[in-house]
Design an enzyme around this catalytic site. Structure first.
Site, PDB file in Angstrom:
ATOM      1  N   TYR A  33       0.775  -1.096   0.004  1.00 11.75           N
ATOM      2  CA  TYR A  33      -0.026  -0.041  -0.114  1.00 11.75           C
ATOM      3  C   TYR A  33       0.843   1.269  -0.032  1.00 11.75           C
ATOM      4  O   TYR A  33       2.087   1.248   0.095  1.00 11.75           O
ATOM      5  CB  TYR A  33      -0.845  -0.081   1.276  1.00 11.75           C
ATOM      6  CG  TYR A  33      -0.340   0.185   2.544  1.00 11.75           C
ATOM      7  CD1 TYR A  33       0.402  -0.626   3.251  1.00 11.75           C
ATOM      8  CD2 TYR A  33      -0.973   1.449   3.163  1.00 11.75           C
ATOM      9  CE1 TYR A  33       1.110  -0.192   4.647  1.00 11.75           C
ATOM     10  CE2 TYR A  33      -0.097   1.963   4.433  1.00 11.75           C
ATOM     11  CZ  TYR A  33       0.785   1.168   4.979  1.00 11.75           C
ATOM     12  OH  TYR A  33       1.181   1.288   6.299  1.00 11.75           O
ATOM     13  N   LYS A 148       6.468  -1.912   1.879  1.00  8.16           N
ATOM     14  CA  LYS A 148       5.257  -1.401   2.641  1.00  8.16           C
ATOM     15  C   LYS A 148       3.756  -2.409   2.538  1.00  8.16           C
ATOM     16  O   LYS A 148       3.201  -2.101   1.406  1.00  8.16           O
ATOM     17  CB  LYS A 148       5.002  -0.072   2.120  1.00  8.16           C
ATOM     18  CG  LYS A 148       4.134   0.799   2.865  1.00  8.16           C
ATOM     19  CD  LYS A 148       4.066   2.196   2.715  1.00  8.16           C
ATOM     20  CE  LYS A 148       3.013   3.044   3.278  1.00  8.16           C
ATOM     21  NZ  LYS A 148       3.124   3.251   4.663  1.00  8.16           N
ATOM     22  N   GLU A 180      11.785   2.560  14.376  1.00  2.67           N
ATOM     23  CA  GLU A 180      10.789   3.522  13.769  1.00  2.67           C
ATOM     24  C   GLU A 180       9.535   3.629  14.659  1.00  2.67           C
ATOM     25  O   GLU A 180       9.625   2.648  15.517  1.00  2.67           O
ATOM     26  CB  GLU A 180      10.371   3.351  12.322  1.00  2.67           C
ATOM     27  CG  GLU A 180       9.779   2.021  12.015  1.00  2.67           C
ATOM     28  CD  GLU A 180       9.680   1.728  10.580  1.00  2.67           C
ATOM     29  OE1 GLU A 180       9.790   2.603   9.930  1.00  2.67           O
ATOM     30  OE2 GLU A 180       9.702   0.645  10.231  1.00  2.67           O
ATOM     31  N   LEU A 204      10.922   1.232   7.206  1.00  6.43           N
ATOM     32  CA  LEU A 204      10.304   1.885   6.010  1.00  6.43           C
ATOM     33  C   LEU A 204      10.995   3.029   5.386  1.00  6.43           C
ATOM     34  O   LEU A 204      11.357   3.897   6.346  1.00  6.43           O
ATOM     35  CB  LEU A 204       8.677   1.908   6.003  1.00  6.43           C
ATOM     36  CG  LEU A 204       8.213   2.290   4.784  1.00  6.43           C
ATOM     37  CD1 LEU A 204       7.980   1.288   3.899  1.00  6.43           C
ATOM     38  CD2 LEU A 204       6.789   3.223   4.924  1.00  6.43           C
TER      39      LEU A 204
END
Ligand code: PDD
Length: 284
Positions: A33, A148, A180, A204
């Site tokens: 996505y 992702k 993260e 990411l």
């Protein structure tokens, strides 16, 4: 008013937008996505998101559902028909519907779904003026966080842990250092240096991160790409996160320890202003 949603070539009222129960996105989280923000009816960094989408597809040997130009047109059409001034566009591509099997199907057509979320005043979010609080939590996600994918259960669990702790978000920690945030990249600032984890399969590769680091360099700010611990973060002068939905968002408390004065710091505030100014100018 019902939203118009894009599903596999059609623009449909959301109640009529349907995907097969055999879709591998549903059965196996076999999908990727992107989230692109919309400000003043225009797309922020569409090119960056389209490029990362292609990378995610390539890493999973998944066919692209259409060209980047066609994707841009679908994004624009959804913004138009849903009259989105400020908000977000979610795009999901899955490997498509096929009888259930772990092996990738040979002949499935990828599924493509896009929908909008209106967020009036997205860039003027009052939270940015007071900053957010985070807790730390173990990072137990899989080893390809650079792709992702729609496997978002652990980030959801981490977000719920944050909610239960009465804070806004969680920073994920692996081998003693921060990877993260649940759905954002994490930064600290110490003695004028911006510190954020280096790119690898562990995080990411944020599209907002890339732009913010470029603007920081252009503004002669010093950037160190390396991992940091929660203790180092608690001792930092300031901290912030970046993502397509939060832009640059100050962090003012980590595991109960207030940073500096407990209010957004000058570096995060300046980077947020520069990011929003520059990206609005470049919006398509
Ligand atoms: N999240 N890290 C993770 C785990 C993310 O899910 C995201 C984005 C980011 C920031 O990437 P970008 O700057 O390209 O948005 C980092 C999106 C916004 C979401 O899932 O809603």
């Amino acid at each position: 008013m019902s939203r118009t949603v894009y599903v596999n070539g059609e623009y449909l009222p959301e109640e009529d937008a349907k995907i097969s129960v055999f879709d591998r996105g549903f059965l196996m989280a076999d999908g990727v996505y992107e989230v692109t923000s919309v400000l003043d009816g225009k797309l922020i960094d569409f090119a960056g998101h389209a490029k990362r989408l292609q990378r995610s597809l390539d890493e999973l040997e998944m066919a692209a559902p259409c060209t980047a130009d066609e994707l841009l047109e679908i994004h624009r059409q959804l913004v138009r028909v849903n009259e989105v001034e400020d908000g977000l566009i979610y795009l999901q591509v899955t490997r498509g519907a096929a009888d259930r099997d772990f092996a990738y199907p040979e002949d499935a057509e990828p599924s493509l779904v896009l929908f909008t979320q209106a967020k009036p005043g997205l860039a003027d979010n009052p939270v940015a003026k007071k900053g957010i609080k985070v807790i730390s939590i173990d990072d137990i996600r899989w080893g390809r966080r650079d792709i992702k994918t729609v496997q978002l259960l652990y980030p959801s669990m981490a977000k719920m842990a944050a909610k239960k702790a009465g804070v806004d978000d969680a920073w994920l920690v692996e081998d003693g250092v921060v990877t993260e945030g649940t759905s954002n990249n994490a930064y600290i600032v110490k003695d004028g240096r911006i510190i954020t984890r280096q790119l690898s399969n562990d995080i990411l590769h944020g599209i907002t991160r890339a732009a913010v680091l470029r603007f920081a360099a252009e503004a002669q700010m010093k950037v160190e790409e390396r991992a940091f611990t929660i203790a180092e973060a608690q001792d930092a002068d300031e901290a912030f996160i970046t993502s397509a939905s939060s832009f640059v968002m100050p962090v003012v408390e980590i595991d109960g320890a207030a940073l500096g004065a407990g209010t957004p710091g000058p570096v995060a505030t300046r980077l947020r202003d520069i990011y929003l100014d520059e990206m609005r100018k470049a919006a398509v």
